[in-house]
Write a protein that holds these residues in place. Structure first.
Motif, PDB file in Angstrom:
ATOM      1  N   TYR A   5       0.854  -1.193   0.000  1.00 52.18           N
ATOM      2  CA  TYR A   5       0.000   0.000   0.000  1.00 52.18           C
ATOM      3  C   TYR A   5       0.890   1.242   0.000  1.00 52.18           C
ATOM      4  CZ  TYR A   5      -4.258   2.692   1.095  1.00 52.18           C
ATOM      5  OH  TYR A   5      -5.324   3.554   1.044  1.00 52.18           O
ATOM      6  N   PHE A   6       0.742   2.060  -1.056  1.00 48.92           N
ATOM      7  CA  PHE A   6       1.535   3.282  -1.208  1.00 48.92           C
ATOM      8  C   PHE A   6       0.631   4.495  -1.123  1.00 48.92           C
ATOM      9  CE2 PHE A   6       3.785  -0.008  -3.557  1.00 48.92           C
ATOM     10  CZ  PHE A   6       5.125   0.208  -3.265  1.00 48.92           C
ATOM     11  N   ARG A   7       1.144   5.587  -0.540  1.00 45.85           N
ATOM     12  CA  ARG A   7       0.372   6.824  -0.469  1.00 45.85           C
ATOM     13  C   ARG A   7       0.646   7.745  -1.667  1.00 45.85           C
ATOM     14  NH1 ARG A   7      -1.288   6.357   4.879  1.00 45.85           N
ATOM     15  NH2 ARG A   7      -3.276   5.332   4.545  1.00 45.85           N
ATOM     16  N   GLY A   8       1.458   7.346  -2.583  1.00 42.90           N
ATOM     17  CA  GLY A   8       1.575   8.060  -3.851  1.00 42.90           C
ATOM     18  C   GLY A   8       2.411   9.315  -3.812  1.00 42.90           C
ATOM     19  N   LYS A   9       3.342   9.431  -2.859  1.00 44.21           N
ATOM     20  CA  LYS A   9       4.310  10.522  -2.914  1.00 44.21           C
ATOM     21  C   LYS A   9       5.338  10.221  -4.008  1.00 44.21           C
ATOM     22  CE  LYS A   9       4.045  11.841   1.982  1.00 44.21           C
ATOM     23  NZ  LYS A   9       4.815  12.046   3.239  1.00 44.21           N
ATOM     24  N   ARG A  17       7.499   2.256 -10.136  1.00 46.13           N
ATOM     25  CA  ARG A  17       7.984   2.193 -11.517  1.00 46.13           C
ATOM     26  C   ARG A  17       9.237   1.325 -11.629  1.00 46.13           C
ATOM     27  NH1 ARG A  17       6.418   7.802 -11.538  1.00 46.13           N
ATOM     28  NH2 ARG A  17       8.551   8.597 -11.426  1.00 46.13           N
ATOM     29  N   GLU A  18      10.143   1.468 -10.677  1.00 44.88           N
ATOM     30  CA  GLU A  18      11.403   0.728 -10.750  1.00 44.88           C
ATOM     31  C   GLU A  18      11.238  -0.754 -10.423  1.00 44.88           C
ATOM     32  OE1 GLU A  18      14.685   2.542  -8.728  1.00 44.88           O
ATOM     33  OE2 GLU A  18      14.447   4.446  -9.786  1.00 44.88           O
ATOM     34  N   THR A  19      10.126  -1.129  -9.811  1.00 50.59           N
ATOM     35  CA  THR A  19       9.877  -2.542  -9.501  1.00 50.59           C
ATOM     36  C   THR A  19       8.692  -3.097 -10.291  1.00 50.59           C
ATOM     37  OG1 THR A  19       8.483  -1.931  -7.600  1.00 50.59           O
ATOM     38  CG2 THR A  19      10.817  -2.357  -7.158  1.00 50.59           C
ATOM     39  N   ALA A  20       8.232  -2.368 -11.299  1.00 53.13           N
ATOM     40  CA  ALA A  20       7.024  -2.775 -12.030  1.00 53.13           C
ATOM     41  C   ALA A  20       7.178  -4.171 -12.628  1.00 53.13           C
ATOM     42  CB  ALA A  20       6.698  -1.754 -13.123  1.00 53.13           C
ATOM     43  N   GLU A  33      -2.794   5.206  -3.238  1.00 57.34           N
ATOM     44  CA  GLU A  33      -3.697   6.279  -2.803  1.00 57.34           C
ATOM     45  C   GLU A  33      -3.054   7.608  -3.209  1.00 57.34           C
ATOM     46  OE1 GLU A  33      -5.724   8.111   1.280  1.00 57.34           O
ATOM     47  OE2 GLU A  33      -4.708   6.171   1.344  1.00 57.34           O
ATOM     48  N   PRO A  34      -3.515   8.239  -4.302  1.00 52.56           N
ATOM     49  CA  PRO A  34      -2.862   9.472  -4.771  1.00 52.56           C
ATOM     50  C   PRO A  34      -3.028  10.606  -3.764  1.00 52.56           C
ATOM     51  CG  PRO A  34      -4.251   8.502  -6.483  1.00 52.56           C
ATOM     52  CD  PRO A  34      -4.592   7.810  -5.197  1.00 52.56           C
ATOM     53  N   VAL A  35      -1.913  11.258  -3.408  1.00 51.51           N
ATOM     54  CA  VAL A  35      -1.971  12.333  -2.416  1.00 51.51           C
ATOM     55  C   VAL A  35      -1.444  13.654  -2.960  1.00 51.51           C
ATOM     56  CG1 VAL A  35      -1.818  10.769  -0.439  1.00 51.51           C
ATOM     57  CG2 VAL A  35       0.281  11.681  -1.451  1.00 51.51           C
ATOM     58  N   ARG A  36      -0.920  13.661  -4.191  1.00 50.81           N
ATOM     59  CA  ARG A  36      -0.389  14.877  -4.788  1.00 50.81           C
ATOM     60  C   ARG A  36      -1.355  15.407  -5.849  1.00 50.81           C
ATOM     61  NH1 ARG A  36       2.172  15.347  -0.784  1.00 50.81           N
ATOM     62  NH2 ARG A  36       4.424  15.074  -0.566  1.00 50.81           N
ATOM     63  N   GLU A  37      -1.452  16.742  -5.938  1.00 48.36           N
ATOM     64  CA  GLU A  37      -2.408  17.362  -6.859  1.00 48.36           C
ATOM     65  C   GLU A  37      -2.149  16.954  -8.306  1.00 48.36           C
ATOM     66  OE1 GLU A  37      -4.139  21.791  -8.067  1.00 48.36           O
ATOM     67  OE2 GLU A  37      -2.460  21.598  -6.673  1.00 48.36           O
ATOM     68  N   THR A  38      -0.906  17.049  -8.733  1.00 44.29           N
ATOM     69  CA  THR A  38      -0.590  16.641 -10.094  1.00 44.29           C
ATOM     70  C   THR A  38      -0.629  15.123 -10.211  1.00 44.29           C
ATOM     71  OG1 THR A  38       1.098  16.659 -11.836  1.00 44.29           O
ATOM     72  CG2 THR A  38       1.883  16.734  -9.554  1.00 44.29           C
ATOM     73  N   LEU A  39      -1.196  14.656 -11.305  1.00 44.10           N
ATOM     74  CA  LEU A  39      -1.330  13.216 -11.516  1.00 44.10           C
ATOM     75  C   LEU A  39      -0.362  12.700 -12.578  1.00 44.10           C
ATOM     76  CD1 LEU A  39      -5.233  12.850 -11.398  1.00 44.10           C
ATOM     77  CD2 LEU A  39      -3.579  12.439  -9.557  1.00 44.10           C
ATOM     78  N   ASN A  40       0.599  13.538 -12.983  1.00 45.74           N
ATOM     79  CA  ASN A  40       1.555  13.116 -14.001  1.00 45.74           C
ATOM     80  C   ASN A  40       2.363  11.909 -13.537  1.00 45.74           C
ATOM     81  OD1 ASN A  40       0.720  15.216 -15.630  1.00 45.74           O
ATOM     82  ND2 ASN A  40       2.365  16.603 -15.003  1.00 45.74           N
ATOM     83  N   GLY A  41       2.809  11.952 -12.285  1.00 46.70           N
ATOM     84  CA  GLY A  41       3.594  10.838 -11.752  1.00 46.70           C
ATOM     85  C   GLY A  41       2.769   9.569 -11.662  1.00 46.70           C
ATOM     86  N   LEU A  42       1.500   9.698 -11.277  1.00 48.54           N
ATOM     87  CA  LEU A  42       0.615   8.536 -11.208  1.00 48.54           C
ATOM     88  C   LEU A  42       0.415   7.939 -12.598  1.00 48.54           C
ATOM     89  CD1 LEU A  42      -1.418   6.683  -9.730  1.00 48.54           C
ATOM     90  CD2 LEU A  42      -3.157   8.442 -10.157  1.00 48.54           C
ATOM     91  N   GLU A  43       0.206   8.796 -13.590  1.00 51.27           N
ATOM     92  CA  GLU A  43       0.001   8.309 -14.952  1.00 51.27           C
ATOM     93  C   GLU A  43       1.234   7.567 -15.465  1.00 51.27           C
ATOM     94  OE1 GLU A  43      -1.325  10.052 -19.343  1.00 51.27           O
ATOM     95  OE2 GLU A  43      -1.378  11.343 -17.569  1.00 51.27           O
ATOM     96  N   ALA A  48       3.799   2.340 -16.624  1.00 52.84           N
ATOM     97  CA  ALA A  48       4.880   1.367 -16.386  1.00 52.84           C
ATOM     98  C   ALA A  48       4.306   0.018 -15.966  1.00 52.84           C
ATOM     99  CB  ALA A  48       5.835   1.902 -15.319  1.00 52.84           C
ATOM    100  N   ILE A  49       3.265   0.040 -15.139  1.00 57.00           N
ATOM    101  CA  ILE A  49       2.620  -1.207 -14.710  1.00 57.00           C
ATOM    102  C   ILE A  49       1.977  -1.908 -15.899  1.00 57.00           C
ATOM    103  CG2 ILE A  49       0.691  -2.126 -13.354  1.00 57.00           C
ATOM    104  CD1 ILE A  49       1.363   0.112 -11.283  1.00 57.00           C
ATOM    105  N   CYS A  50       1.297  -1.154 -16.749  1.00 59.06           N
ATOM    106  CA  CYS A  50       0.664  -1.744 -17.929  1.00 59.06           C
ATOM    107  C   CYS A  50       1.709  -2.310 -18.886  1.00 59.06           C
ATOM    108  CB  CYS A  50      -0.206  -0.711 -18.639  1.00 59.06           C
ATOM    109  SG  CYS A  50      -1.689  -0.221 -17.717  1.00 59.06           S
ATOM    110  N   ASP A  51       2.799  -1.576 -19.088  1.00 58.37           N
ATOM    111  CA  ASP A  51       3.869  -2.057 -19.970  1.00 58.37           C
ATOM    112  C   ASP A  51       4.456  -3.366 -19.456  1.00 58.37           C
ATOM    113  OD1 ASP A  51       3.511   0.139 -21.580  1.00 58.37           O
ATOM    114  OD2 ASP A  51       5.211   1.271 -20.782  1.00 58.37           O
ATOM    115  N   ALA A  52       4.495  -3.515 -18.129  1.00 57.64           N
ATOM    116  CA  ALA A  52       5.037  -4.737 -17.523  1.00 57.64           C
ATOM    117  C   ALA A  52       4.003  -5.850 -17.439  1.00 57.64           C
ATOM    118  CB  ALA A  52       5.570  -4.423 -16.126  1.00 57.64           C
TER     119      ALA A  52
END
Length: 310
Positions: A5-9, A17-20, A33-43, A48-52
């Motif tokens: 479980y990650f809080r998305g920082k 991403r590095e362990t995908a 659980e996304p906690v940052r306003e920008t969602l670029n990192g989440l996307e 990366a998860i989909c690619d893997a």
């Protein structure tokens, strides 16, 4: 099986991403659980998860952070880019302040996103279970909020128990060694299909840390001499009384880690992350506290992957 479980920082997302590829091959499913306003990192992370060819669960109504009052941006991202990706599921966080009606609205809104219920203090489990008419992909229970009586209302699909094995303290106050969890061994005895944890971060959420009076490196390991229970080492800097020189304090903590690895039966697997700690020690380089946290999280994921693959 394993659901970290990650809080998305920032460094949480980088860790994913590095362990995908590793998580995909190990059948691990991160919960984000996304906690940052920008969602670029989440996307980037979901791509990366989909690619893997892995799987992930994204909380669409976070309890913490910039989206705690309105998660529509997260829902919009899932609709626009990941609706056809069956490996990306919408997680609905059933916390104390959520009503049955709101829970059902979220479920109906995300019925095409392989919805998962994440139980975290919800007050009306029996009533909700009786009213659900949407197929649930998975029920995930945060153990501190969900006893056996609560969990019995949600059967019929995959069930996962999340335990917080990390006891949060000031860095200066960590003991050298303590037990982390046995859930990776006992989850089936809890009538669960999988397990999870909050890695070496813990469930307590904070926006950011203050000055580092002490630096700690948290390293998990499995002790085959104690029924394969997972323990955690806390390697704490010798200097603890000044907010200056984080690089020097990291060096002190890293010396303790390397000494433990080289001069005792530490039970620590020589993971890729441990090799990176060794390289930092050889170079005398301080990569920043965020990278130190990332390496400890990667080591935790690698350790469970090695153990569960036998």
């Amino acid at each position: 099986m394993y659901h970290p479980y990650f809080r998305g920082k920032q460094f949480d997302l980088i860790t994913i991403r590095e362990t995908a590829n590793l998580m995909a091959s190990s059948n691990f499913v991160p919960i984000i659980e996304p906690v940052r306003e920008t969602l670029n990192g989440l996307e980037k992370t979901l791509d990366a998860i989909c690619d893997a060819k892995g799987k992930a669960i994204v909380i669409i109504n976070p309890l913490y952070g910039d989206h705690s009052n309105d998660g529509q941006c997260i829902s919009q991202l899932l609709r626009e880019k990941y609706l056809s990706r069956i490996n990306i599921s919408a997680g609905i966080l059933l916390h104390e302040g959520l009503s049955v009606a709101e829970s059902l609205d979220y479920l109906n809104e995300h019925k095409d996103h392989n919805p998962c219920l994440v139980h975290a203090g919800f007050a009306e489990p029996k009533l909700l279970s009786e009213k659900i008419d949407v197929k649930i992909n998975k029920n995930i229970f945060l153990e501190q909020h969900c006893g056996k009586l609560y969990r019995k209302h949600f059967k019929g699909c995959e069930r996962v128990l999340i335990r917080d094995g990390f006891k949060k303290r000031r860095n200066a106050d960590y003991p050298e060694l303590e037990e982390f969890s046995d859930l990776h061994i006992t989850f089936s005895e809890e009538d669960m299909d999988g397990f999870g944890d909050f890695l070496i971060v813990g469930d307590d959420y904070s926006i950011g840390g203050g000055p580092a009076y002490a630096v700690a490196i948290h390293i998990t390991f499995i002790d085959e001499n104690k029924d394969d229970v997972m323990y955690i080492y806390h390697f704490v800097s010798t200097t603890k009384d000044t907010p200056t020189d984080p690089a020097g304090k990291f060096g002190q903590a890293l010396d303790k880690l390397i000494n433990k690895l080289d001069n005792s039966n530490s039970h620590v697997y020589e993971t890729r992350a441990i090799l990176e700690f060794r390289a930092l020690h050889n170079k005398g380089h301080f990569p920043g506290l965020g990278t130190v946290k990332k390496l400890s999280m990667i080591h935790h994921i690698e350790t469970l992957s090695i153990y569960l693959q036998g």
